[in-house]
Design a protein around this motif. Structure first.
Motif, mmCIF file in Angstrom:
data_model
loop_
_atom_site.group_PDB
_atom_site.id
_atom_site.type_symbol
_atom_site.label_atom_id
_atom_site.label_comp_id
_atom_site.label_asym_id
_atom_site.label_seq_id
_atom_site.Cartn_x
_atom_site.Cartn_y
_atom_site.Cartn_z
ATOM 1 N N GLY A 166 0.793 -1.233 0.000
ATOM 2 C CA GLY A 166 0.000 0.000 0.000
ATOM 3 C C GLY A 166 0.822 1.279 0.000
ATOM 4 O O GLY A 166 0.267 2.373 0.020
ATOM 5 N N GLY A 167 2.157 1.156 -0.032
ATOM 6 C CA GLY A 167 3.010 2.352 0.052
ATOM 7 C C GLY A 167 2.914 3.215 -1.206
ATOM 8 O O GLY A 167 2.470 2.755 -2.256
ATOM 9 N N LEU A 168 3.353 4.458 -1.088
ATOM 10 C CA LEU A 168 3.203 5.402 -2.196
ATOM 11 C C LEU A 168 4.371 5.368 -3.176
ATOM 12 O O LEU A 168 4.270 5.904 -4.281
ATOM 13 C CB LEU A 168 3.026 6.827 -1.644
ATOM 14 C CG LEU A 168 1.810 7.002 -0.720
ATOM 15 C CD1 LEU A 168 1.765 8.412 -0.154
ATOM 16 C CD2 LEU A 168 0.512 6.666 -1.456
ATOM 17 N N GLY A 169 5.476 4.777 -2.774
ATOM 18 C CA GLY A 169 6.609 4.618 -3.700
ATOM 19 C C GLY A 169 7.201 5.931 -4.173
ATOM 20 O O GLY A 169 7.543 6.073 -5.350
ATOM 21 N N THR A 170 7.350 6.888 -3.264
ATOM 22 C CA THR A 170 7.800 8.226 -3.691
ATOM 23 C C THR A 170 9.236 8.235 -4.216
ATOM 24 O O THR A 170 9.604 9.107 -4.983
ATOM 25 C CB THR A 170 7.691 9.238 -2.535
ATOM 26 O OG1 THR A 170 8.410 8.720 -1.417
ATOM 27 C CG2 THR A 170 6.252 9.476 -2.132
ATOM 28 N N ARG A 171 10.037 7.228 -3.796
ATOM 29 C CA ARG A 171 11.430 7.209 -4.279
ATOM 30 C C ARG A 171 11.511 6.841 -5.757
ATOM 31 O O ARG A 171 12.564 6.931 -6.365
ATOM 32 C CB ARG A 171 12.258 6.194 -3.465
ATOM 33 C CG ARG A 171 12.643 6.663 -2.093
ATOM 34 C CD ARG A 171 13.264 5.534 -1.301
ATOM 35 N NE ARG A 171 12.316 4.455 -1.074
ATOM 36 C CZ ARG A 171 12.665 3.188 -0.836
ATOM 37 N NH1 ARG A 171 13.913 2.845 -0.820
ATOM 38 N NH2 ARG A 171 11.740 2.279 -0.640
ATOM 39 N N LYS B 232 4.726 0.211 -7.502
ATOM 40 C CA LYS B 232 6.133 -0.198 -7.680
ATOM 41 C C LYS B 232 6.253 -1.720 -7.661
ATOM 42 O O LYS B 232 7.141 -2.284 -8.276
ATOM 43 C CB LYS B 232 7.038 0.451 -6.638
ATOM 44 C CG LYS B 232 6.808 0.028 -5.216
ATOM 45 C CD LYS B 232 7.841 0.661 -4.282
ATOM 46 C CE LYS B 232 7.352 0.605 -2.845
ATOM 47 N NZ LYS B 232 8.256 1.216 -1.909
ATOM 48 N N GLN C 48 -5.705 -0.483 2.473
ATOM 49 C CA GLN C 48 -5.222 0.151 3.691
ATOM 50 C C GLN C 48 -5.941 1.490 3.922
ATOM 51 O O GLN C 48 -5.932 2.016 5.020
ATOM 52 C CB GLN C 48 -3.698 0.360 3.587
ATOM 53 C CG GLN C 48 -3.041 0.815 4.868
ATOM 54 C CD GLN C 48 -1.546 1.089 4.708
ATOM 55 O OE1 GLN C 48 -0.981 0.907 3.637
ATOM 56 N NE2 GLN C 48 -0.917 1.537 5.771
ATOM 57 N N GLY D 192 1.928 3.892 7.076
ATOM 58 C CA GLY D 192 3.157 3.208 7.465
ATOM 59 C C GLY D 192 3.022 1.694 7.446
ATOM 60 O O GLY D 192 1.911 1.143 7.446
HETATM 61 P P1 UTP Z 1 8.589 1.811 1.970
HETATM 62 O O1 UTP Z 1 8.818 2.907 2.902
HETATM 63 O O2 UTP Z 1 9.738 1.199 1.253
HETATM 64 O O3 UTP Z 1 7.522 2.120 0.863
HETATM 65 O O4 UTP Z 1 7.729 0.713 2.714
HETATM 66 P P2 UTP Z 1 6.921 3.412 0.296
HETATM 67 O O5 UTP Z 1 6.428 4.284 1.388
HETATM 68 O O6 UTP Z 1 5.965 2.933 -0.716
HETATM 69 O O7 UTP Z 1 8.171 3.991 -0.489
HETATM 70 P P3 UTP Z 1 8.855 5.410 -0.559
HETATM 71 O O8 UTP Z 1 9.787 5.420 0.629
HETATM 72 O O9 UTP Z 1 7.781 6.441 -0.549
HETATM 73 O O10 UTP Z 1 9.582 5.361 -1.879
HETATM 74 C C1 UTP Z 1 8.057 -0.649 2.779
HETATM 75 C C2 UTP Z 1 6.916 -1.519 2.328
HETATM 76 O O11 UTP Z 1 5.749 -1.250 3.082
HETATM 77 C C3 UTP Z 1 4.656 -0.958 2.247
HETATM 78 C C4 UTP Z 1 5.262 -0.532 0.916
HETATM 79 O O12 UTP Z 1 4.344 -0.800 -0.145
HETATM 80 C C5 UTP Z 1 6.541 -1.339 0.863
HETATM 81 O O13 UTP Z 1 6.310 -2.635 0.341
HETATM 82 N N1 UTP Z 1 3.844 0.088 2.867
HETATM 83 C C6 UTP Z 1 4.439 1.218 3.314
HETATM 84 C C7 UTP Z 1 2.483 -0.085 2.977
HETATM 85 O O14 UTP Z 1 1.917 -1.116 2.552
HETATM 86 N N2 UTP Z 1 1.748 0.921 3.524
HETATM 87 C C8 UTP Z 1 2.322 2.065 4.014
HETATM 88 O O15 UTP Z 1 1.587 2.913 4.544
HETATM 89 C C9 UTP Z 1 3.695 2.210 3.886
#
Ligand code: UTP
Length: 298
Positions: free
Chosen positions: A14-19, A29, A107, A112
Motif C-alpha cells: 500500500g506504500g506510495l513509492g515516492t522514491r 512499484k 489500507q 506506514g
Molecule cells: P517503503 O517505505 O519502502 O515504501 O515501505 P513506500 O512508502 O511505498 O516507499 P517510498 O519510501 O515512498 O519510496 C516498505 C513496504 O511497506 C509498504 C510498501 O508498499 C513497501 O512494500 N507500505 C508502506 C504499505 O503497505 N503501507 C504504508 O503505509 C507504507
C-alpha cells in the motif's frame, strides 16, 4: 520437512513509492518488472514455494493492477490458446493460486508499514504469520530465504519473532534503515537485544539492517496498536518489534543470499542486470551489452 506452523503471509503493497516517481504515479512499484516478471510475483512464488497457503495483500488506491495480475485474463488466454502458445499461457496463469487462497484489502491511508500489517489482524487469527515486502527482491541460488526463516522458526520451537537482517553495503546508510544489535554475531542468527529505526551513524548499534521479511507472533498486533506515529508520521513496525522484545525473543536471521532494494531506482537497475546475467537465455547478450556500454555515453 513441510512447513508446520506458518501458513499465512501478508504482503503490504500500500506504500506510495515516492522514491520511484514518476514511474509509481499510476503504476504500483510492486508491478515493476525485473526481467519479465513483476516484483510482486517473485514474492508470491517464494511464499507459495515455502508452503504458505493464505496470501493477504494490503493494497491502496492505484494498486488495482496487482489484483488483476492475480486473476484470469480471458481475452489474452483465449488468443494464446487458439494460437497454441502453451508456454505463454503457462506464464500468464500457470502460477496462479487457487481461488479462495488470496485476499486483497485496502489500507485506505498509507500510514506506514506497521499500520498496513495491523489491517490484516482480523484475517490472520491467533497464529504466527509471515510478512514479505515485495519491493525488496531476494535471491538465493537453488533456495528460498523465506523458507529458511520458516525452518528456523519451526526448529526454535518457541513463541518468537524472526526478522531477516543484512549488513548494509555502506556504513553511512545506517540512517536509512531499521538497525539491530544482536547476540552471536558469528552465527547465522542471533537474539536481538536492541532495534532502532533510522539512527544517526554515531548512535547505530551495528551495521546490520532489518530487511523485508519477517515472521511474527500474533501478539505483534497489540504492540502495533501501542505505537505512536514516528519518523515521517508513519506507524513503524520497528517500534512494535522493539516494544515486544521484553515479552518474547526476537531473532535476527542473516540472509544467505542477495537482496535488491527495488524501491530505489539504483537497486532496481542492479536487480535487472543481475537477473539478466543469471538467465541462460539472456546472459551472453547482457554481457555483450555491458561491454558495449562500458564506455563514455554522451
Ligand atoms: P517503503 O517505505 O519502502 O515504501 O515501505 P513506500 O512508502 O511505498 O516507499 P517510498 O519510501 O515512498 O519510496 C516498505 C513496504 O511497506 C509498504 C510498501 O508498499 C513497501 O512494500 N507500505 C508502506 C504499505 O503497505 N503501507 C504504508 O503505509 C507504507
Amino acid at each position: 520437512m513441510p512447513n508446520k506452523k506458518v501458513k499465512t503471509i501478508i504482503f503490504p503493497v500500500g506504500g506510495l513509492g515516492t522514491r520511484f516517481l514518476p514511474a509509481t504515479k499510476a503504476t504500483p512499484k510492486e508491478m515493476l518488472p525485473v526481467a519479465e516478471k513483476p516484483l510482486v510475483q517473485y514474492a508470491f512464488e517464494e511464499a507459495a514455494d515455502a508452503g504458505i497457503e493464505r496470501f493477504i495483500f494490503i493494497t491502496g488506491r492505484n494498486k488495482n493492477s496487482i489484483e488483476n495480475h492475480f486473476d484470469h485474463n480471458y481475452e489474452l488466454q483465449s488468443i494464446l490458446s487458439d494460437s497454441n502458445k502453451r508456454e505463454m499461457l503457462k506464464k500468464t496463469v500457470g502460477w496462479l493460486p487457487a481461488a479462495g487462497q488470496i485476499v486483497f484489502m485496502r489500507q485506505q491511508m498509507a500510514l506506514g508499514l506497521g499500520h498496513a500489517i495491523l489491517c490484516a489482524e482480523k484475517f490472520v487469527g491467533n497464529e504466527p504469520f509471515a510478512v514479505s515486502l515485495a519491493d525488496e527482491l531476494f535471491y538465493k541460488k537453488d533456495g528460498n530465504i523465506l523458507s529458511d526463516m520458516i525452518k528456523l522458526y519451526d526448529n526454535l520451537n518457541e513463541k518468537c519473532n524472526i526478522v531477516a537482517i543484512q549488513q548494509v553495503e555502506n556504513k553511512k546508510d545506517v540512517s536509512k534503515y531499521g538497525i539491530v544489535a544482536f547476540e552471536n554475531e558469528n552465527a547465522n542468527y542471533g537474539k536481538l537485544s536492541h532495534v532502532v529505526e533510522k539512527p544517526k551513524i554515531e548512535d547505530a548499534p551495528s551495521d546490520f539492517s532489518i530487511t523485508g521479511k519477517y515472521i511474527f507472533e500474533p501478539e505483534i498486533f497489540d504492540h502495533i496498536k501501542g505505537v505512536k506515529p514516528g519518523i515521517n508520521n508513519e506507524i513503524q513496525i520497528t517500534d512494535a518489534i522493539a516494544d515486544m522484545m521484553s515479552k518474547f525473543n526476537t531473532y535476527g536471521y542473516k540472509i544467505d543470499g542477495e537482496r535488491y532494494d527495488c524501491g530505489s531506482v539504483i537497486g532496481y537497475l542492479k536487480a535487472n542486470i543481475a537477473f539478466a546475467l543469471r538467465n541462460e537465455e539472456t546472459k551472453d547478450q547482457t554481457r555483450e551489452l555491458i561491454k558495449y556500454f562500458n564506455r563514455d555515453i554522451k
